[in-house]
Design an enzyme around this catalytic site. Structure first.
Site, PDB file in Angstrom:
ATOM      1  N   ASP A  34       0.818  -1.214   0.000  1.00 39.61           N
ATOM      2  CA  ASP A  34       0.000   0.000   0.000  1.00 39.61           C
ATOM      3  C   ASP A  34       0.853   1.267   0.000  1.00 39.61           C
ATOM      4  O   ASP A  34       1.987   1.261   0.488  1.00 39.61           O
ATOM      5  CB  ASP A  34      -0.869   0.042   1.267  1.00 39.61           C
ATOM      6  CG  ASP A  34      -1.993  -0.978   1.232  1.00 39.61           C
ATOM      7  OD1 ASP A  34      -2.048  -1.792   0.290  1.00 39.61           O
ATOM      8  OD2 ASP A  34      -2.812  -0.967   2.164  1.00 39.61           O
ATOM      9  N   HIS A 173       3.654  -2.256   3.272  1.00 36.96           N
ATOM     10  CA  HIS A 173       3.594  -0.873   2.787  1.00 36.96           C
ATOM     11  C   HIS A 173       4.827  -0.502   1.982  1.00 36.96           C
ATOM     12  O   HIS A 173       5.951  -0.854   2.355  1.00 36.96           O
ATOM     13  CB  HIS A 173       3.417   0.095   3.967  1.00 36.96           C
ATOM     14  CG  HIS A 173       2.064   0.010   4.580  1.00 36.96           C
ATOM     15  ND1 HIS A 173       1.740  -0.953   5.511  1.00 36.96           N
ATOM     16  CD2 HIS A 173       0.943   0.734   4.355  1.00 36.96           C
ATOM     17  CE1 HIS A 173       0.462  -0.809   5.843  1.00 36.96           C
ATOM     18  NE2 HIS A 173      -0.047   0.205   5.165  1.00 36.96           N
TER      19      HIS A 173
HETATM   20 ZN   LIG Z   1      -2.733   3.277   2.860  1.00 32.54          ZN
END
Ligand SMILES: [Zn+2]
Length: 204
Positions: A34, A173
């Site tokens: 992400d 992430h």
């Molecule tokens: Zn995010």
């Protein structure tokens, strides 16, 4: 910070229109990254994935795609999939339906995808009802915790490995904040799950 590495079954039952994992007899998992792309880490992630012949899904922030088009193209070129993660990484619960949709459309204008993941995993029921008609809304089964600066990279890897089952959707992430843990955890996860017989697929 309160969160669970493994998404409870109750939550999955409560929100059946959101995708939390995939039912599959096959020994495969779905890595997701992400908040990118970033100049610092996207290409490094791609190298790691390539060395294990792994495909993944990148939930990109529209504003970051505008800022880092080369890294975005590299994701596409290596045949990973990409999903909409809004333009400004906004929290659905702090925004009206209209302003939330506007931000998602702004991201959509930069790249097209049939996948959406709400930033922070937060959105209202009204927003969810609209979005699940237009997108596959992808949540997760396993959180690495790489965003948690109090954890070590090894702990994040352990959390993923201990909680992963066939069809798990796993969150990492592509961000500066998570990088210290990601750089340790991702190679361990790729190596260990590969040795356990898992393959890595993109969400389509
Ligand atoms: Zn995010």
């Amino acid at each position: 910070m309160t969160y669970l590495y493994k998404t409870p079954q109750l939550l999955k039952w409560y929100y059946p229109n959101l995708i939390w994992d995939f039912t599959t007899a096959e020994k495969c998992v779905y890595l997701t990254f992400d908040d990118g792309p970033t100049t610092e880490y996207t290409l490094w992630i791609l190298e790691q994935l390539e060395s294990y012949n792994a495909k993944a899904t990148f939930f990109c922030i529209g504003n970051n795609v505008e800022k880092h088009p080369k890294e975005f193209e590299a994701i596409i070129k290596q045949k990973h999939s990409v999903g909409n993660h809004t333009y400004n990484h906004i929290n659905g619960c702090n925004n009206s339906l209209l302003s939330y949709l506007r931000d998602i459309r702004k991201c959509e204008a930069i790249f097209k995808s049939n996948l959406f993941r709400p930033p922070y995993g937060r959105m209202s029921n009204k927003q969810s009802a609209v979005l699940t008609k237009e997108y596959k809304v992808i949540m997760w089964d396993v959180l690495s915790g790489d965003f948690d600066t109090s954890l070590s990279g090894e702990k994040c890897a352990e959390a993923v490995i201990d909680n992963t089952t066939n069809g798990s959707i796993i969150v990492f992430h592509d961000s500066i904040k998570a990088a210290d843990r990601l750089k340790i955890a991702l190679p361990i996860v790729l190596e260990t799950l590969t040795s356990q017989g898992f393959t890595f697929k993109a969400i389509l």
